[in-house]
Design an enzyme around this catalytic site. Structure first.
Site, PDB file in Angstrom:
ATOM      1  N   ASN A 151     -64.458 -28.485  24.851  1.00 54.52           N
ATOM      2  CA  ASN A 151     -64.117 -27.404  25.718  1.00 54.52           C
ATOM      3  C   ASN A 151     -64.958 -26.782  26.384  1.00 54.52           C
ATOM      4  O   ASN A 151     -64.630 -26.214  27.643  1.00 54.52           O
ATOM      5  CB  ASN A 151     -63.175 -26.501  24.901  1.00 54.52           C
ATOM      6  CG  ASN A 151     -63.943 -25.736  23.795  1.00 54.52           C
ATOM      7  OD1 ASN A 151     -64.405 -26.352  23.084  1.00 54.52           O
ATOM      8  ND2 ASN A 151     -63.459 -24.249  23.720  1.00 54.52           N
ATOM      9  N   GLU A 249     -68.703 -23.725  13.443  1.00 55.44           N
ATOM     10  CA  GLU A 249     -68.088 -23.083  14.473  1.00 55.44           C
ATOM     11  C   GLU A 249     -66.712 -23.416  14.586  1.00 55.44           C
ATOM     12  O   GLU A 249     -66.379 -24.348  15.235  1.00 55.44           O
ATOM     13  CB  GLU A 249     -68.781 -22.510  15.643  1.00 55.44           C
ATOM     14  CG  GLU A 249     -69.953 -21.965  15.571  1.00 55.44           C
ATOM     15  CD  GLU A 249     -69.954 -20.709  15.267  1.00 55.44           C
ATOM     16  OE1 GLU A 249     -69.010 -20.088  15.496  1.00 55.44           O
ATOM     17  OE2 GLU A 249     -70.970 -20.169  15.365  1.00 55.44           O
ATOM     18  N   CYS A 283     -62.024 -21.310  21.502  1.00 55.07           N
ATOM     19  CA  CYS A 283     -61.734 -20.838  20.184  1.00 55.07           C
ATOM     20  C   CYS A 283     -61.583 -19.209  20.188  1.00 55.07           C
ATOM     21  O   CYS A 283     -61.052 -19.056  19.161  1.00 55.07           O
ATOM     22  CB  CYS A 283     -63.201 -21.105  19.334  1.00 55.07           C
ATOM     23  SG  CYS A 283     -64.454 -20.631  20.221  1.00 55.07           S
ATOM     24  N   GLU A 461     -74.370 -18.762  14.958  1.00 55.32           N
ATOM     25  CA  GLU A 461     -75.043 -18.944  16.064  1.00 55.32           C
ATOM     26  C   GLU A 461     -75.494 -17.864  16.707  1.00 55.32           C
ATOM     27  O   GLU A 461     -75.156 -16.626  16.792  1.00 55.32           O
ATOM     28  CB  GLU A 461     -74.471 -20.108  16.768  1.00 55.32           C
ATOM     29  CG  GLU A 461     -74.070 -21.391  15.997  1.00 55.32           C
ATOM     30  CD  GLU A 461     -73.818 -22.449  16.899  1.00 55.32           C
ATOM     31  OE1 GLU A 461     -72.929 -22.220  18.024  1.00 55.32           O
ATOM     32  OE2 GLU A 461     -74.024 -23.667  16.811  1.00 55.32           O
TER      33      GLU A 461
HETATM   34  P1  NAD Z   1     -62.489 -31.636  16.587  1.00 56.68           P
HETATM   35  O1  NAD Z   1     -62.755 -30.907  15.348  1.00 56.68           O
HETATM   36  O2  NAD Z   1     -61.479 -32.587  16.702  1.00 56.68           O
HETATM   37  O3  NAD Z   1     -64.073 -32.436  17.260  1.00 56.68           O
HETATM   38  C1  NAD Z   1     -64.974 -31.736  17.176  1.00 56.68           C
HETATM   39  C2  NAD Z   1     -66.319 -32.695  17.065  1.00 56.68           C
HETATM   40  O4  NAD Z   1     -66.210 -33.385  15.920  1.00 56.68           O
HETATM   41  C3  NAD Z   1     -66.012 -34.016  18.182  1.00 56.68           C
HETATM   42  O5  NAD Z   1     -67.403 -34.297  18.484  1.00 56.68           O
HETATM   43  C4  NAD Z   1     -65.361 -35.149  17.252  1.00 56.68           C
HETATM   44  O6  NAD Z   1     -65.689 -36.347  17.765  1.00 56.68           O
HETATM   45  C5  NAD Z   1     -66.304 -34.703  15.836  1.00 56.68           C
HETATM   46  N1  NAD Z   1     -65.661 -35.308  14.902  1.00 56.68           N
HETATM   47  C6  NAD Z   1     -64.223 -35.457  14.720  1.00 56.68           C
HETATM   48  N2  NAD Z   1     -63.980 -35.930  13.216  1.00 56.68           N
HETATM   49  C7  NAD Z   1     -65.281 -36.074  12.570  1.00 56.68           C
HETATM   50  C8  NAD Z   1     -65.651 -36.412  11.556  1.00 56.68           C
HETATM   51  N3  NAD Z   1     -64.844 -37.012  10.554  1.00 56.68           N
HETATM   52  N4  NAD Z   1     -66.945 -36.096  11.027  1.00 56.68           N
HETATM   53  C9  NAD Z   1     -67.799 -35.859  12.020  1.00 56.68           C
HETATM   54  N5  NAD Z   1     -67.478 -35.308  13.190  1.00 56.68           N
HETATM   55  C10 NAD Z   1     -66.228 -35.513  13.595  1.00 56.68           C
HETATM   56  O7  NAD Z   1     -62.262 -30.747  17.721  1.00 56.68           O
HETATM   57  P2  NAD Z   1     -62.047 -30.595  19.161  1.00 56.68           P
HETATM   58  O8  NAD Z   1     -60.567 -30.920  19.322  1.00 56.68           O
HETATM   59  O9  NAD Z   1     -63.102 -31.306  19.897  1.00 56.68           O
HETATM   60  O10 NAD Z   1     -62.293 -29.118  19.623  1.00 56.68           O
HETATM   61  C11 NAD Z   1     -61.121 -27.952  19.560  1.00 56.68           C
HETATM   62  C12 NAD Z   1     -61.603 -27.316  18.400  1.00 56.68           C
HETATM   63  O11 NAD Z   1     -62.640 -26.637  18.476  1.00 56.68           O
HETATM   64  C13 NAD Z   1     -60.646 -26.133  18.273  1.00 56.68           C
HETATM   65  O12 NAD Z   1     -60.102 -25.849  17.029  1.00 56.68           O
HETATM   66  C14 NAD Z   1     -61.390 -25.046  18.590  1.00 56.68           C
HETATM   67  O13 NAD Z   1     -60.970 -23.545  18.069  1.00 56.68           O
HETATM   68  C15 NAD Z   1     -62.851 -25.400  18.273  1.00 56.68           C
HETATM   69  N6  NAD Z   1     -63.849 -24.515  18.750  1.00 56.68           N
HETATM   70  C16 NAD Z   1     -64.649 -23.693  18.036  1.00 56.68           C
HETATM   71  C17 NAD Z   1     -65.478 -22.748  18.661  1.00 56.68           C
HETATM   72  C18 NAD Z   1     -66.503 -21.719  17.845  1.00 56.68           C
HETATM   73  O14 NAD Z   1     -67.209 -21.447  18.376  1.00 56.68           O
HETATM   74  N7  NAD Z   1     -65.848 -21.261  16.881  1.00 56.68           N
HETATM   75  C19 NAD Z   1     -65.807 -23.019  20.071  1.00 56.68           C
HETATM   76  C20 NAD Z   1     -65.097 -24.150  20.774  1.00 56.68           C
HETATM   77  C21 NAD Z   1     -64.123 -24.793  20.027  1.00 56.68           C
END
Ligand code: NAD
Length: 495
Positions: A151, A249, A283, A461
């Site tokens: 995002n 996060e 998020c 962070e």
């Molecule tokens: P996601 O969890 O699907 O993926 C995030 C990352 O993790 C990607 O690079 C993905 O390839 C990797 N990943 C997925 N499965 C994995 C595994 N088994 N092992 C290791 N890595 C793996 O999330 P997304 O759909 O890319 O992003 C959206 C989510 O991120 C939302 O829930 C949002 O709230 C959250 N987010 C949180 C913050 C924060 O700072 N709290 C900031 C931005 C987004």
């Protein structure tokens, strides 16, 4: 259209894994093709990282020398804001104006951690033992993993890489499948800024394959993850097995609260920005709105007016407020949540549909949507939609409000709108969230720690903690006298 190399241990070359593509969410056109990193590429990246961080040429660099690299990265970013912002927009569909802001923030993040690493001081604890002084200092962890979502790539990636490098580690970045381009561009900037080879690798690919293998790799000494809660929970298990730190996060369902004494114009505008900027794909999006019943009608009327006035459009159009969602699959998920909210008894007050404009037909656009008539227990009020969808609820009294605001598995952020800052601060202390904005929303300062309560995450962070989180503390006892330890003497009563 170009086929991109990936960055493994200081070398640009084709990844050994499956073909992947980056698409422009505005029209589905192809930005680039590349090959994902293979497990062999991962081995090489880790091996190069492990050599590079131990190499005296890097290990013995002084903080100001590492800071100089980060300052050069910031200079390069600032000189290329337009190109980088356009790439960010193409990679994930953010409106260009927003993308420019994120790019500028990435430069500031690099400068902040440059300064933080120069200013970081060890400790000289007051002695509790005669003729011994103790020192405690900070050292790098080694090879560390940064796994990021789609995002806000440039911001979330710099927020991990800058402190990881400032701390003296070798970082391996695994960007989200949908958005590999910015991570690769960052690697170019660090290389151009003089970061020695091996200290940064970028391994695009599937999370369940390359991300998982990276996290599990025995030589990886920290997992820093931003993304969804279920992936975060999985990585916490991996970290627990390996006994390594994990910084997580995760998701959110953040409440924004309008008290009866709020400046309603200020509140309506802030709420509108807090949920609909980035098309709600944040998020920290303020996705649950609680409004005191005495001001519910005027606040909602103004909010609806502002929301209906938002322009959904092409990311490169300067008049656009809301760009496309990341892809069609995600738009489907958001639409299913709107349908679910309706089945749960919610009323769609505005939006709720794909925009009719034929010029937007090829992109994954969705109208900014406001729903009311639900109670906080509804799934649409409990689950993260991660799109431009706001649920609004009136509240009667503060005790009920606090109970509802805290009735969520998440605890990332909250907003409070009130002219009484004392009352707002008291309320802030009762909310189970990591960040509270009062009379503002979704503004960030890199020096202010950020992270979630409850299922929104672990660790912080940003700020000085954001640097220390990439280090481990070592304590040293130094005897200042010439006392001999007589424990091993063969005499009774000694010691
Ligand atoms: P996601 O969890 O699907 O993926 C995030 C990352 O993790 C990607 O690079 C993905 O390839 C990797 N990943 C997925 N499965 C994995 C595994 N088994 N092992 C290791 N890595 C793996 O999330 P997304 O759909 O890319 O992003 C959206 C989510 O991120 C939302 O829930 C949002 O709230 C959250 N987010 C949180 C913050 C924060 O700072 N709290 C900031 C931005 C987004």
């Amino acid at each position: 259209m170009t086929t991109r190399d990936i960055f493994i241990g200081g070398q640009w070359r084709q990844g050994g894994g499956a073909l992947m593509q980056s698409h422009f969410p505005a029209d589905g056109s192809l930005n680039a093709t590349l090959h994902a990193a293979s497990l062999e590429d991962l081995e090489q990246a880790v091996a190069a990282g492990d050599r590079a961080w131990r190499d005296p040429a890097w290990r013995d660099t002084l903080p100001h020398q590492r800071a100089a690299i980060l300052h050069r990265v910031a200079d390069l970013i600032n000189a290329r804001i337009e190109t980088l912002a356009e790439m960010q927009s193409r990679d994930n569909g953010k409106p260009l104006a927003e993308a420019r802001g994120l790019v500028a923030s990435a430069a500031s993040t690099a400068r902040y951690f440059a300064a933080a690493c120069e200013l970081l001081e060890g400790e000289l604890p007051t002695p509790r033992i005669p003729q011994v002084i103790t020192l405690s200092g900070y050292e790098p962890l080694g090879v560390v993993a940064a796994i990021t979502p789609w995002n806000s790539p440039i911001a979330s990636e710099m927020q991990k890489i800058a402190p990881a490098i400032a701390a003296g580690n070798a970082a391996i970045l695994k960007p989200a499948e949908a958005t590999p381009l910015m991570a690769l561009e960052l690697a170019k900037l660090f290389e151009e800024a003089g970061l020695p080879a091996g200290l940064l690798s970028v391994l695009p690919g599937k999370g369940s394959v390359i991300g998982d293998a990276l996290a599990r790799h025995p030589k990886v000494r920290k997992i820093s993850f931003t993304g969804g809660t279920s992936t975060g929970r999985h990585l916490a298990h991996v970290a627990a097995e390996k006994l390594i730190p994990a910084s997580l996060e995760l998701g959110g369902k953040s409440p924004t609260i309008v008290l009866e004494d709020a400046n309603l114009e200020q509140a309506a505008r802030g709420i509108c920005y807090g949920i609909f900027s980035s098309a709600g794909q944040a998020c920290i999006a303020g996705s649950r709105l609680f409004v005191h019943q005495s001001v519910y009608a005027p606040l909602m009327a103004r909010l609806l007016e502002l929301t209906r006035g938002l322009r959904v459009g092409h990311p490169f159009d300067a008049a656009t407020h809301v760009g496309p969602l990341i892809n069609e699959g995600h738009r489907q998920r958001v639409m299913e949540y709107v349908a679910l909210a309706q089945r749960e008894g919610g009323r769609v007050l505005c939006g709720g549909e794909i925009p009719p404009d034929p010029a937007l037909a090829d992109g994954s656009y969705f109208q900014p949507t406001i729903i009311d008539g639900l109670s906080n227990g509804a799934r649409a009020c409990q689950e993260e939609i991660f799109g431009p969808v706001l649920v609004a609820m009136p509240f009667e009294d503060e005790a009920g409000l606090i109970a509802q605001a805290n009735d969520s598995v998440f605890g990332l952020a909250a907003g409070i709108w009130s002219r009484d800052s004392g009352r707002a601060l008291r309320l802030a202390s009762r909310l189970e969230v990591g960040t509270v904005w009062i009379n503002t929303y979704k503004v960030f300062s890199i020096s202010t720690p950020f992270g979630g309560f409850k299922e929104s995450g672990l660790g912080r962070e940003k700020g000085i903690q954001g640097l220390k989180a990439w280090m481990q503390q070592k304590s040293v006892y130094l005897a200042t006298g010439s006392d001999v330890n007589h424990w091993s003497d063969n005499k009774k009563g000694v010691q």
